[in-house]
Design an enzyme around this catalytic site. Structure first.
Site, short mmCIF file in Angstrom:
data_model
loop_
_atom_site.label_atom_id
_atom_site.label_comp_id
_atom_site.label_asym_id
_atom_site.label_seq_id
_atom_site.Cartn_x
_atom_site.Cartn_y
_atom_site.Cartn_z
N ASP A 1 3.00 -4.79 8.09
CA ASP A 1 1.78 -3.98 7.95
C ASP A 1 0.60 -4.95 8.02
OD1 ASP A 1 -0.47 -2.75 6.98
OD2 ASP A 1 0.47 -1.89 5.20
N GLN B 1 -4.54 -5.32 6.70
CA GLN B 1 -5.53 -6.20 6.07
C GLN B 1 -5.57 -7.58 6.71
OE1 GLN B 1 -7.80 -5.41 3.79
NE2 GLN B 1 -7.06 -3.31 3.61
N CYS C 1 -4.77 2.48 -3.67
CA CYS C 1 -3.52 2.99 -3.07
C CYS C 1 -2.36 2.02 -3.30
CB CYS C 1 -3.66 3.28 -1.57
SG CYS C 1 -4.90 4.49 -1.20
N HIS D 1 0.88 -1.18 0.00
CA HIS D 1 0.00 0.00 0.00
C HIS D 1 0.92 1.23 0.00
CE1 HIS D 1 -2.83 2.91 1.84
NE2 HIS D 1 -3.80 2.08 1.52
N LYS E 1 -10.53 -1.05 10.61
CA LYS E 1 -10.65 -2.27 9.77
C LYS E 1 -10.99 -3.50 10.60
CE LYS E 1 -7.45 -0.53 6.28
NZ LYS E 1 -8.19 -0.06 5.11
C1 LIG Z 1 -2.30 -2.92 3.49
C2 LIG Z 1 -2.66 -1.56 4.01
N1 LIG Z 1 -1.73 -0.81 4.61
C3 LIG Z 1 -2.00 0.39 5.11
C4 LIG Z 1 -3.25 0.95 5.00
C5 LIG Z 1 -3.50 2.31 5.57
O1 LIG Z 1 -4.40 2.21 6.63
P1 LIG Z 1 -5.00 3.55 7.30
O2 LIG Z 1 -5.52 4.39 6.18
O3 LIG Z 1 -6.07 3.02 8.22
O4 LIG Z 1 -3.88 4.21 8.03
C6 LIG Z 1 -4.27 0.23 4.38
C7 LIG Z 1 -5.60 0.81 4.19
O5 LIG Z 1 -6.36 0.42 3.36
C8 LIG Z 1 -3.96 -1.05 3.86
O6 LIG Z 1 -4.89 -1.78 3.25
#
Ligand SMILES: Cc1ncc(COP(=O)(O)O)c(C=O)c1O
Length: 404
Positions: free
Chosen positions: A198, A201, A362, A121, A224
């Site tokens: 990270d 997900q 993203c 992401h 999430k």
């Molecule tokens: C794999 C992953 N990393 C990071 C993020 C960023 O999360 P946040 O916008 O809640 O900080 C997301 C959000 O969709 C994501 O799917």
């Protein structure tokens, strides 16, 4: 027995209509819906104990502080972290990664390397680019194959003593690939590199055990995992959190302040400057308790059924291509239909009450890899049903007929 109707009854939003049709919510990868216990806990916080934490001697402040710290303990237990001060409240995954990347800027030097993967992401790419710009370190990327799986032989080849940190996602938001993070963690450690996972997900689908994984950092977002927005968690090993400098300066993160010199508070407060999102921090604990009451074994088994059923049904559609066909996948299906822009499908099926994500999610490097502008992404949660998948598939077929 997992009773999906009983589960659905706990989510008030799921019983509403959108554009005159029953809501089919398949945008869980973007954010999850909230059960009544979470909604009630937010209201209860503001109705009964709202006060600033870690400050006052008065009763409400004590109650709010206790509730906040109980939530920290719940999350520590959930992740199986060794100490509760290894659990840092953040505003979300994005802030957790920025905090670590910012800290590593004081550790890495020109010529060092930081490794991310082709599946990341943007929030696990851009903070590392900032860090590289500041330090002269180099960003190295683990490539993926056509199935959307990381090429581990390339990871092995790219890894070296120059690698200071490897930052990869546990599950890809765009493709649903579950990455072999235990392998990555062990290999990275063998050259002395730290590892950040990270888990944005992954945490809605499974319960990570940070001690068993032996990761150095694990980050995720509250919204999430059926919790509120504006809160997230950074787990960090005590030794690393002690080594990293504070991310932000301000109230609550200090031991002593003079104009000549400031000393910092002990963990976890060193990383928690200013008044946090108190309500969200407390209610994140409620959301985690809720998910554990549903049970992650039940969630995994049921979502696997949804993934298999959804994949099979979508494959009936002529000209439909699924992106992300790895062996190990979460309940995410990203696809396109030949000759049709994903946005057009998303817009038509929204009129039929169906919420999916369309676009690059993203993850522009993944879209560039496949040479597409974006995909339609259906991401299922444990409160979705096969009947909803049927409605969705018929709606996609209808959109295809309209747009062809
Ligand atoms: C794999 C992953 N990393 C990071 C993020 C960023 O999360 P946040 O916008 O809640 O900080 C997301 C959000 O969709 C994501 O799917």
């Amino acid at each position: 027995m997992f009773d999906v109707q009983k589960v659905r009854a706990q989510f008030p939003i799921l019983s509403q209509t959108v554009n005159g049709k029953p809501l089919v919510y398949f945008d869980n990868g973007a954010t999850a819906q909230k059960p009544q216990v979470v909604i009630d806990a937010i209201s209860q916080y503001y109705s009964e104990i709202n006060a600033n934490i870690h400050r006052g001697v008065h009763t409400l402040s004590q109650l709010a502080t206790d509730a906040y710290e109980v939530s920290r303990n719940t999350i520590q237990k959930h992740l199986n972290a060794k100490h509760n001060h290894e659990i840092i409240f953040t505003s979300g995954t994005t802030q957790g990664i920025n905090l670590v990347a910012n800290g590593f800027a004081s550790i890495v030097k020109a010529g060092d390397e930081v490794m991310v993967s082709a599946l990341e992401h943007h929030s696990n790419i851009v903070p590392w680019q900032f860090m590289c710009e500041r330090t002269g370190a180099k960003l190295v990327v683990i490539p993926m194959n056509d199935k959307g799986e990381l090429i581990l032989s390339e990871f092995d080849r790219l890894l070296s003593e120059k690698t200071k940190i490897v930052a990869v996602n546990h599950i890809s938001n765009a493709l649903g690939t579950v990455n072999p993070i235990k392998y990555i963690i062990d290999k990275a450690h063998s050259v002395g590199a730290a590892v950040l996972i990270d888990g944005a997900q992954a945490t809605p689908h499974l319960r990570p055990d940070v001690q068993e994984l032996d990761c150095d950092f694990y980050v995720f977002s509250g919204h999430k995992v059926c919790g509120p927005t504006g809160v997230g968690i950074l787990y960090g090993k005590e030794s690393w959190l002690n080594q990293l400098p504070p991310y932000q300066g301000g109230g609550e993160m200090i031991k002593e302040v003079t104009f000549e010199k400031t000393t910092y508070a002990e963990l976890p407060h060193k990383f928690e400057a200013g008044t946090p999102n108190i309500e969200a921090g407390i209610v994140l604990g409620t959301a985690i308790d809720y998910l554990n009451s549903v049970g992650f074994d039940n969630i995994a088994k049921y979502e696997k059924e949804l993934l298999e059923y959804g994949t099979k049904r979508l494959q009936e559609i002529e000209g439909l291509k699924i992106y992300g066909t790895g062996e190990n996948k979460a309940s995410v299906i990203s696809f396109n239909i030949e000759g049709i822009h994903p946005y057009d499908i998303g817009t038509i099926i929204d009129k039929l009450g169906i919420a999916v994500r369309t676009g690059h999610h993203c993850t522009q490097p993944i879209m560039n890899y496949f040479n597409i502008p974006g995909t339609i992404r259906a991401s299922f949660a444990f409160y979705n049903t096969k009947e909803e998948i049927d409605i969705f598939v018929e709606a996609v077929k209808k959109a295809q007929r309209m747009l062809s």
